[in-house]
Design a protein around this motif. Structure first.
Motif, short mmCIF file in Angstrom:
data_model
loop_
_atom_site.label_atom_id
_atom_site.label_comp_id
_atom_site.label_asym_id
_atom_site.label_seq_id
_atom_site.Cartn_x
_atom_site.Cartn_y
_atom_site.Cartn_z
N LYS A 127 -2.26 3.16 -4.20
CA LYS A 127 -1.76 2.41 -5.14
C LYS A 127 -1.10 1.05 -4.21
O LYS A 127 -0.87 1.49 -2.99
CB LYS A 127 -0.56 3.21 -5.95
N PRO A 128 -0.62 0.17 -4.77
CA PRO A 128 0.07 -1.08 -3.79
C PRO A 128 1.33 -0.30 -3.15
O PRO A 128 1.34 -0.58 -2.04
CB PRO A 128 0.14 -2.18 -4.86
N ALA A 129 1.93 0.32 -3.71
CA ALA A 129 3.25 0.82 -3.08
C ALA A 129 2.86 1.83 -1.86
O ALA A 129 3.31 1.80 -0.77
CB ALA A 129 4.20 1.66 -4.22
N GLU A 130 1.82 2.52 -2.20
CA GLU A 130 1.37 3.26 -1.06
C GLU A 130 0.71 2.69 0.31
O GLU A 130 0.85 2.75 1.20
CB GLU A 130 0.16 4.32 -1.58
N VAL A 131 0.03 1.50 -0.11
CA VAL A 131 -0.45 0.60 0.82
C VAL A 131 0.77 0.04 1.76
O VAL A 131 0.84 0.15 3.11
CB VAL A 131 -1.06 -0.63 0.18
N VAL A 132 1.72 -0.55 0.96
CA VAL A 132 2.94 -0.85 1.67
C VAL A 132 3.63 0.08 2.59
O VAL A 132 4.20 -0.14 3.67
CB VAL A 132 4.07 -1.28 0.82
N GLU A 133 3.61 1.34 1.97
CA GLU A 133 4.34 2.43 2.70
C GLU A 133 3.38 2.57 4.32
O GLU A 133 3.94 3.07 5.18
CB GLU A 133 4.34 3.73 1.80
N GLY A 134 2.16 2.47 4.02
CA GLY A 134 1.08 2.88 5.13
C GLY A 134 1.60 1.56 6.11
O GLY A 134 1.33 1.94 7.24
N ILE A 135 1.67 0.56 5.73
CA ILE A 135 1.83 -0.50 6.53
C ILE A 135 3.25 -0.32 7.53
O ILE A 135 3.40 -0.52 8.49
CB ILE A 135 1.98 -1.90 5.97
#
Length: 247
Positions: A127-135
């Motif tokens: 999910k987009p929020a998970e991408v942000v978390e990964g970054i």
């Protein structure tokens, strides 16, 4: 003089007025760290006639004026300096490495600042929020300064490498945070790119009006800190400085 742990460098002609320097080692991490160490040493002892030094992830392109010097002279200087980098000083004693600078870069991640965020998420199965978390969890190390002194970084931690855009964007705004493969980069000036735009920092990362246009260099570490649009507006986000330096 101390022999560097990577042994030597390979210096080959690149056209009529340049030398391409690489480090012949089987391990990628050693090749990359060694070429950064060699670059620092070479710039500190720039030979006569050298015009410019262009960094690559695993190479260094040394451009010279053929009316002032020749390939043989630049090659000799490169091989001589390689014996000092990264382990020996000019007097033969140990050379202290440059202290690593750390940067905490506030970034707004939303549909406007990160137009490719959703497509990146779909591509890597998050999910987009998970991408942000990964970054945000990634620790980025600057491998080189690219075009316009943009910091090109390694260390993106997502489930899969990120593909470049099939159709490049023609005008990306300054401060844009972009990803491709397992790398990230910050766009310093308006311009085109094929990298995926996922966010934006309010900081200025390159200021050509300053004596030192950038505050970072290869080997330094950056972390991206998600902030809201209101939080970004409330920041005194001028020229980007290391976390230990007060503006």
């Amino acid at each position: 003089m101390t022999t560097a742990p990577f042994g030597t460098v390979t210096a080959e002609p690149f056209g009529d007025s340049a030398v391409m320097v690489t480090v012949p080692h089987a391990e990628q991490t050693i090749r990359r760290s060694a070429i950064v160490a060699f670059r620092d040493r070479f710039l500190a002892h720039r030979p006569h006639g050298v015009l410019d030094v262009v960094s690559g992830l695993e190479s260094l392109l040394i451009e010279f004026d053929p009316l002032r010097t020749a390939f043989e002279h630049v090659e000799y200087a490169a091989r001589l300096l390689a014996r000092w980098a990264p382990g020996g000083g000019s007097g033969g004693g140990p050379e202290l490495p440059r202290a690593v600078r750390e940067f905490a870069v506030p970034v707004v991640f939303d549909e406007e600042t990160g137009p490719d965020l959703e497509s990146v998420a779909e591509e890597v199965g998050l999910k987009p929020a998970e991408v942000v978390e990964g970054i945000a969890k990634s620790t980025f190390t600057i491998a080189l300064l690219g075009a316009a002194m943009a910091p090109m970084m390694e260390g993106l931690e997502l489930p899969a490498p990120v593909r470049r855009r099939a159709e490049p964007r023609t005008d990306v705004v300054p401060g844009s945070i972009m990803v491709a493969g397992d790398n990230a980069i910050i766009q310093p000036f308006p311009g085109p790119t094929g990298w995926r735009v996922v966010g934006r920092t309010p900081h200025t990362v390159v200021d050509i009006s300053r004596p030192d246009p950038v505050s970072f260099g290869p080997g330094d570490v950056m972390r991206f800190v998600p902030v809201t649009r209101d939080e970004a507006a409330a920041l005194d986000a001028g020229f980007l400085l290391p976390v230990e330096v007060s503006p």
